[in-house]
Design an enzyme around this catalytic site. Structure first.
Site, short mmCIF file in Angstrom:
data_model
loop_
_atom_site.label_atom_id
_atom_site.label_comp_id
_atom_site.label_asym_id
_atom_site.label_seq_id
_atom_site.Cartn_x
_atom_site.Cartn_y
_atom_site.Cartn_z
N ASN A 20 -15.82 82.74 42.06
CA ASN A 20 -15.04 81.96 41.10
C ASN A 20 -13.74 81.59 41.79
O ASN A 20 -12.87 82.45 41.97
CB ASN A 20 -14.80 82.81 39.85
CG ASN A 20 -13.86 82.14 38.85
OD1 ASN A 20 -13.51 80.97 39.01
ND2 ASN A 20 -13.45 82.89 37.83
N TRP A 21 -13.64 80.35 42.18
CA TRP A 21 -12.44 79.92 42.92
C TRP A 21 -11.22 79.75 42.01
O TRP A 21 -10.13 79.51 42.48
CB TRP A 21 -12.73 78.62 43.69
CG TRP A 21 -13.42 78.87 45.00
CD1 TRP A 21 -14.04 80.03 45.41
CD2 TRP A 21 -13.54 77.95 46.10
NE1 TRP A 21 -14.53 79.88 46.69
CE2 TRP A 21 -14.25 78.61 47.13
CE3 TRP A 21 -13.15 76.64 46.30
CZ2 TRP A 21 -14.55 78.01 48.35
CZ3 TRP A 21 -13.44 76.02 47.52
CH2 TRP A 21 -14.13 76.70 48.54
N LYS A 22 -11.42 79.81 40.70
CA LYS A 22 -10.32 79.66 39.75
C LYS A 22 -9.55 78.37 40.06
O LYS A 22 -10.15 77.38 40.49
CB LYS A 22 -9.44 80.91 39.75
CG LYS A 22 -10.29 82.18 39.52
CD LYS A 22 -9.49 83.41 39.25
CE LYS A 22 -10.42 84.59 39.01
NZ LYS A 22 -9.73 85.80 38.64
N HIS A 33 -14.36 83.33 30.40
CA HIS A 33 -13.60 84.17 31.34
C HIS A 33 -12.36 84.69 30.63
O HIS A 33 -11.76 83.99 29.81
CB HIS A 33 -13.23 83.34 32.57
CG HIS A 33 -12.70 84.20 33.68
ND1 HIS A 33 -11.42 84.71 33.68
CD2 HIS A 33 -13.30 84.67 34.80
CE1 HIS A 33 -11.25 85.45 34.77
NE2 HIS A 33 -12.38 85.44 35.47
N GLU A 69 -9.44 84.93 31.56
CA GLU A 69 -8.26 84.09 31.73
C GLU A 69 -8.28 82.92 30.75
O GLU A 69 -7.23 82.47 30.28
CB GLU A 69 -8.18 83.62 33.19
CG GLU A 69 -7.77 84.78 34.11
CD GLU A 69 -8.26 84.67 35.54
OE1 GLU A 69 -8.73 83.59 35.95
OE2 GLU A 69 -8.19 85.69 36.25
N GLU A 126 -16.35 91.97 33.28
CA GLU A 126 -15.12 91.89 34.06
C GLU A 126 -13.99 92.57 33.28
O GLU A 126 -13.35 91.93 32.42
CB GLU A 126 -14.74 90.44 34.32
CG GLU A 126 -15.76 89.66 35.12
CD GLU A 126 -15.12 88.48 35.86
OE1 GLU A 126 -15.28 88.43 37.08
OE2 GLU A 126 -14.46 87.66 35.21
N GLY A 148 -7.99 90.80 39.89
CA GLY A 148 -6.86 90.44 40.74
C GLY A 148 -5.86 91.56 40.97
O GLY A 148 -4.76 91.31 41.45
N SER A 168 -11.89 92.63 41.33
CA SER A 168 -11.50 93.23 42.61
C SER A 168 -12.68 93.68 43.46
O SER A 168 -12.61 94.72 44.12
CB SER A 168 -10.52 94.40 42.37
OG SER A 168 -9.33 93.92 41.77
N GLY A 199 -13.54 86.79 42.52
CA GLY A 199 -12.43 85.84 42.53
C GLY A 199 -11.85 85.69 43.92
O GLY A 199 -12.37 84.98 44.77
N GLY A 200 -10.76 86.41 44.18
CA GLY A 200 -10.01 86.24 45.42
C GLY A 200 -10.85 86.29 46.68
O GLY A 200 -10.67 85.47 47.59
P1 13P Z 1 -10.87 89.06 41.51
O1 13P Z 1 -12.12 89.27 42.33
O2 13P Z 1 -9.83 88.25 42.23
O3 13P Z 1 -10.36 90.35 40.95
O4 13P Z 1 -11.28 88.14 40.24
C1 13P Z 1 -12.40 88.50 39.49
C2 13P Z 1 -12.69 87.42 38.55
O5 13P Z 1 -11.95 87.16 37.62
C3 13P Z 1 -13.91 86.63 38.78
O6 13P Z 1 -14.19 85.80 37.71
#
Ligand code: 13P
Length: 255
Positions: free
Chosen positions: A12-14, A100, A102, A170, A176, A215, A236-237
């Protein structure tokens, strides 16, 4: 008993990525292609909506799928700035993340909204990746499973199937932050979600992919993938760097 579900490793590149990052996406596509014949997993990157079309063209011919990160619940209409499932499908996406944390936090999305988005995705032939997960306070209060139960019950459409729907657990506090639940806590939550899915969807409930997200890094992917009720990850990251994403893919054991 070993979980029979084919894993999915999803990035997920956000709100990250412009055309400058397409070469990095190409490296991911080339890397997962290297394991095509005996790959023990499917791979997906969910890019910003502006990149879907170019991302699809960048990875064409590889086994890497491209997805979106959100869609509107309506088919079309007066919703300035929003993206419909049909637009994502038209651009070549095969999956879309919905609900998600977020989006739930930044845009006040409720379980009803998330279900509407999943339905809209399904209507366009997109696989919906439905996200659930508790906050730190909810976990500390001992309510993590209740919260996830409520989100699952409210966000998953009645006609969801393992082919049309993926579930990502999640925990909000793990996203993050570099923090992750203990392996025992991940396993307990995934087993719990599996039980709920079996109750609701019968034998099909055993076949939904249950991803863990929060993470996930090369250093912890192997132990997380070692949990039999974890059918992959939503990353994510670490999905922004091909080396990291491919190292995570390499940590997926054959099942
Ligand atoms: P991180 O891997 O950066 O913690 O993010 C997880 C996430 O929100 C994937 O959708």
């Amino acid at each position: 008993m070993a979980d029979p579900v084919r894993p999915l490793i999803a990035g997920n590149w956000k709100m990250n990525g412009t055309s400058a990052e397409l070469p990095e996406l190409k490296r991911i596509a080339d890397g997962v292609e290297g394991t095509r014949s005996d790959s023990p997993y499917d791979a997906l990157i969910c890019v910003p909506a502006t990149l879907v079309d170019r991302a699809v063209r960048t990875v064409v011919g590889s086994p890497l799928a491209v997805g979106g990160q959100d869609c509107h619940g309506e088919e079309n209409g007066a919703h300035t700035g929003d993206i419909s499932a049909a637009m994502l499908a038209d651009a070549g996406a095969t999956h879309v993340i919905v609900g998600h944390s977020e989006r739930r936090a930044d845009h006040g999305e409720t379980d009803i909204d998330v279900m509407g988005k999943a339905l809209a995705a399904h209507a366009q032939g997109l696989t919906a990746i439905v996200c659930v997960g508790e906050t730190r306070q909810e976990r500390e209060d001992g309510r993590a499973m209740d919260v996830v139960d409520t989100q699952l019950a409210g966000s998953l459409p009645e006609h969801a199937t393992p082919q049309t729907t993926v579930i990502a657990y999640e925990p909000v506090w793990a996203i993050g932050t570099g923090l992750t639940p203990s392996l025992h806590d991940i396993e307990a939550m995934h087993d719990h979600m599996r039980d709920r899915l079996r109750e609701r969807f019968g034998t099909a409930g055993a076949l939904f992919r249950l991803l863990y997200g929060g993470s996930v890094k090369p250093a912890n992917a192997g132990e997380i993938f070692g949990i039999s009720s974890v059918d992959g990850a939503l990353i994510g990251g670490a999905s922004l760097k091909s080396d990291d994403f491919l190292a995570i893919c390499a940590a997926m054991p054959a099942r």
